[in-house]
Design a protein around this motif. Sequence first.
Motif, short mmCIF file in Angstrom:
data_model
loop_
_atom_site.label_atom_id
_atom_site.label_comp_id
_atom_site.label_asym_id
_atom_site.label_seq_id
_atom_site.Cartn_x
_atom_site.Cartn_y
_atom_site.Cartn_z
N ARG A 267 0.71 -1.16 0.26
CA ARG A 267 -0.14 -0.09 -0.30
C ARG A 267 0.64 1.96 -0.21
O ARG A 267 0.44 2.06 -0.56
CB ARG A 267 -0.70 -0.11 1.26
N ARG A 268 1.53 1.21 1.03
CA ARG A 268 2.98 2.27 0.47
C ARG A 268 2.82 2.79 -0.67
O ARG A 268 3.49 4.15 -0.96
CB ARG A 268 3.75 2.41 1.52
N CYS A 269 3.84 1.30 -1.50
CA CYS A 269 4.28 1.07 -2.87
C CYS A 269 3.01 2.62 -3.61
O CYS A 269 3.13 3.33 -4.95
CB CYS A 269 4.59 0.71 -3.27
N LEU A 270 2.56 1.87 -3.38
CA LEU A 270 0.92 2.14 -4.03
C LEU A 270 1.09 3.58 -3.95
O LEU A 270 0.17 4.54 -5.30
CB LEU A 270 0.07 1.15 -4.91
N ASN A 271 0.73 4.34 -3.00
CA ASN A 271 -0.40 5.05 -2.44
C ASN A 271 0.59 6.19 -1.86
O ASN A 271 0.71 7.55 -1.87
CB ASN A 271 -1.24 5.13 -1.64
N ASP A 272 2.06 5.88 -1.33
CA ASP A 272 2.95 7.58 -0.31
C ASP A 272 3.17 8.19 -1.31
O ASP A 272 4.83 7.57 -2.31
CB ASP A 272 3.38 6.43 -0.08
N SER A 273 2.82 9.06 -1.84
CA SER A 273 3.94 9.90 -2.80
C SER A 273 5.46 10.70 -2.61
O SER A 273 5.44 11.52 -3.43
CB SER A 273 3.01 11.69 -3.55
N GLU A 274 5.09 10.53 -1.40
CA GLU A 274 6.78 10.88 -0.52
C GLU A 274 7.59 10.18 -0.70
O GLU A 274 8.68 10.15 -1.25
CB GLU A 274 6.11 11.50 0.98
N LEU A 275 7.66 9.06 -1.28
CA LEU A 275 8.64 8.00 -1.67
C LEU A 275 8.65 8.54 -3.10
O LEU A 275 7.91 8.81 -4.00
CB LEU A 275 7.98 6.58 -2.23
#
Length: 435
Positions: A267-275
């Motif tokens: 979910r982080r990879c798909l949704n976190d625009s800070e990455l």
Amino acid sequence: MDRSELGLDLCGPCAGSEIDYACRRCGFPGNIYADGCCGRCVVSDRVQDFLSDEDGNLAAQLRPLKEKLTAANPWAVGNWLATSKGARLLADLAAQQAEISHDVLDGLEQDGSTRYLRELLVTTGVLPRRDENFARLRLWLDAALDGLPAARVRVLRPFAEWCILRDARRRSERGTYTPGAASVDRMEIRAAIEFAAWLEMEDLDLGSLTQGKLDLWLASRPTRRIGAFIRWSVARRLTPGKLTAVPKHSGLPTQFLSSEEQHEQLRRCLNDSELPLEVRIVGALTRLYGLPTARILQLTTDRFQREDDGAYLTVDQNPVLLPPRLARLIEEQAARPVGHVSILEQPDGDHPRYLLPGRPPSRPRSAAGIHSLMRRHGLPGLSARNTSMIEAVADLPPIVASDLFGIHPDTAHRWARFAQDSWADYLAACAATEQ
């Protein structure tokens, strides 16, 4: 509305100055660099001087390189000419007025500057492209055998040439010789070199080698990949009898994530625009499809296709349907320019356009750099890939997993057996990870 309100550049007179800031040679306005000329004209002169002989003649072989350099970012080219060791090597080669070839570059010190220069010459069409993984193995072999006693070389070189390099050449011709395969081949040659030195130290040779002596060597060096050398020696009757070097099997995977951790990281990879965008793509592909980083880095932009029913990524030979959000991330990455200033931008023509370009962009990013980047953002690769693989083979037949993930069928079957026979170990490993 004037040009300044539109955010456009103004010429000198429009800004109220009598100086027009136009290049006195090409007339381009602004960014005057030296002697009334713009940076592109100045760099063009420097490139001409750099690539010409003492009489100012430019070899026909180097004309495509000059055209590409003068059309590239003038500030990047100017800085490269002024500071790079590779640029100095290029100037020395051009001054010799001899044809530049791969063999000529092979005779130079094989460091980062030489490799960058070679890639620059290949990308601009001065040199033909070759398989650098295989070519570097050959160069490494010559350096590894250089200085060894002649008696050892008489055995080691035929082994390396006819056992290791012959197989590597076949894989190279099929386009399947990877950096990882080259690393394994170097380890096998190193083991043979070390074993030959040990035989000499023990006042032995292959003709007097026994299984007991071989086992003694293996007991003190269990990780050495000596099996290929022993099999080759036995097949050519260099040993008095049949010997066996039992390989040390690597342990079964022990690093896993729990399902909750795996899904949260996805979910982080798909949704976190800070990455960073590349972190999101690598992380998602690893967690969804169990792809190793090395394979992800070899993906080119033409592997991504958008069809009426969705977006697909061809990993091996079969296109894989992508989740819409991951498809948008890959589409964005494929469309954006190179993220750093380079002499050459994304390659054109027959050269591959990598999804994750490196420096220069005609090569992919390094696996070591991506691994470091993923760790900094708390997205480990090995444990996530192990979890993806064991979850996939638990739900899919091995042959389907092989086609879907682009892995060898034997690898898929080993994972399936591991998932079936060691599910309790997997759960125990997940529990240990959570503690």
